[in-house]
Design a protein around this motif. Sequence first.
Motif, PDB file in Angstrom:
ATOM      1  N   THR A  58      -9.714  19.116 -48.712  1.00 46.47           N
ATOM      2  CA  THR A  58      -8.787  19.586 -50.071  1.00 46.47           C
ATOM      3  C   THR A  58      -9.604  20.473 -50.730  1.00 46.47           C
ATOM      4  O   THR A  58     -10.915  20.284 -50.885  1.00 46.47           O
ATOM      5  CB  THR A  58      -8.634  18.215 -51.037  1.00 46.47           C
ATOM      6  N   HIS A 117      -9.017  15.899 -42.674  1.00 48.81           N
ATOM      7  CA  HIS A 117      -8.436  16.199 -43.953  1.00 48.81           C
ATOM      8  C   HIS A 117      -9.548  17.033 -44.969  1.00 48.81           C
ATOM      9  O   HIS A 117     -10.498  16.452 -45.192  1.00 48.81           O
ATOM     10  CB  HIS A 117      -8.051  14.895 -44.596  1.00 48.81           C
ATOM     11  N   LEU A 132      -4.932  20.977 -56.426  1.00 49.95           N
ATOM     12  CA  LEU A 132      -5.974  20.450 -55.272  1.00 49.95           C
ATOM     13  C   LEU A 132      -4.729  20.628 -54.124  1.00 49.95           C
ATOM     14  O   LEU A 132      -3.947  20.028 -53.956  1.00 49.95           O
ATOM     15  CB  LEU A 132      -6.378  19.024 -55.522  1.00 49.95           C
ATOM     16  N   GLN A 133      -5.557  21.432 -53.114  1.00 49.02           N
ATOM     17  CA  GLN A 133      -4.529  21.802 -51.899  1.00 49.02           C
ATOM     18  C   GLN A 133      -4.942  21.114 -50.656  1.00 49.02           C
ATOM     19  O   GLN A 133      -5.948  21.512 -50.013  1.00 49.02           O
ATOM     20  CB  GLN A 133      -4.656  23.138 -51.767  1.00 49.02           C
ATOM     21  N   PRO A 134      -4.269  19.884 -50.247  1.00 49.79           N
ATOM     22  CA  PRO A 134      -4.853  19.431 -49.129  1.00 49.79           C
ATOM     23  C   PRO A 134      -4.519  20.292 -47.970  1.00 49.79           C
ATOM     24  O   PRO A 134      -3.437  20.862 -47.902  1.00 49.79           O
ATOM     25  CB  PRO A 134      -3.815  18.049 -49.035  1.00 49.79           C
ATOM     26  N   ASP A 142      -5.884  15.026 -53.908  1.00 51.98           N
ATOM     27  CA  ASP A 142      -4.574  15.629 -54.266  1.00 51.98           C
ATOM     28  C   ASP A 142      -4.447  15.734 -55.690  1.00 51.98           C
ATOM     29  O   ASP A 142      -5.097  15.104 -56.592  1.00 51.98           O
ATOM     30  CB  ASP A 142      -3.441  14.893 -53.642  1.00 51.98           C
ATOM     31  N   HIS A 182     -15.553  22.549 -51.367  1.00 48.91           N
ATOM     32  CA  HIS A 182     -14.346  21.957 -51.842  1.00 48.91           C
ATOM     33  C   HIS A 182     -13.702  23.282 -52.374  1.00 48.91           C
ATOM     34  O   HIS A 182     -12.377  23.209 -52.917  1.00 48.91           O
ATOM     35  CB  HIS A 182     -14.104  20.728 -52.466  1.00 48.91           C
TER      36      HIS A 182
END
Lengths: 145, 237
Positions: B131, B129, B183-185, B179, B115
């Motif tokens: 993040t 998905h 924090l970049q989804p 998120d 991540h």
Amino acid sequence: MDYEIHFASPTRPGELVAALADEFGVAATEVVVESASLPRAGGAPPLVLITGPAADDPHFGCVLSAGDEFAQRNGGRDELTVAATLCRKVGTSALIPHEEAVNPYWRLIDADGTSTLVDLDETALESGRLVPGPVHPPPTPADPA
Amino acid sequence: MTSIEDYVATIDNALKAVEATRFSLAAARRTGDSTSETLHGITAFGAVKTIDTANSRLADAVNGLALVAAAAAEARSIAISAQGLTAVPPTVTVVPPIRAATAVPRDVRRPHRRHTLAKIQPKDAPKRHNTVILPGVDVDSDMARIRDGESEWDAQSRTHTVNGRRYGTKDGGRTFPVDGPGLQPMSRPEYKALLIMIRHRGDLAEAERRADFEPGITGSDWDAALRVFRRHPDFRR
């Protein structure tokens, strides 16, 4: 819509190509099979891309990728339905990630098309390999009592 | 198998029967009804015998439990000595299943390295998905605040919110970013495009050729990935 289905490494890409033709009417010429160790540099995107497993990945290293065009061809079937259909047809198993953003688990689809929630081994993940293990279900929210 | 609860219930019922019989016996004596008095006396005797029997079985059950506990302690002791471990005091924890669900997981571990933008590897598997933790986020501080009970816990989604950032929790304490600030989804195609950029170590021309070949990666996916990749150490202007 996009698809990325990780089939068990023993799965032969040729069988997936045949199954795509039988189940979804995808011609063999619309599918590109490449090697994980020697990916193509570029070119026009195929309808479906199948990347064979790397030699050091005996787990779920055979990856089928596809996008919107394939979704239109298969009538908008979701990833789980496509994976289950191909697993039944080929007699193999596959992994796909869970649908929800806050659910960290994966779904293991068996050769009969049924699926169970699994967690991935963190040590294997370090080297990019997907090795499923059991999920210890999180506790459900308490009742008001 | 009869449980201790069953024995206790039997004793309780017998006591109630004795109480009722004593009441009836007193009434029979007041009215001089000797027949009723005798019958109630017999009933009371039977009730007392029932209590005695239940008491005896309860004692057996408790003794049995003690034997099981002793056997478990002995097995534990043997296991510890076999492993050469230092014995620690045995603990007995009774956790009702429903109550256990209310526990807030505070013993958390930081998210997996996949991540963290600078630590993503080209072979990492994209999820539907994803993040990405951007540079500058003090994840260790967030984890410390969660451990110190300073986060907001949502039992339904099993997420902690701290410093405006939401972290999910897995069984075993591993967290994952969801998120919030820093924090970049990213969707799966966006994350795949990012992986291609990382694999090509910032050679964006080569990376773009490959991304064009991947079904499912669109131009907007590429653009979104590039916005994230600009924060990556391999990004070249």
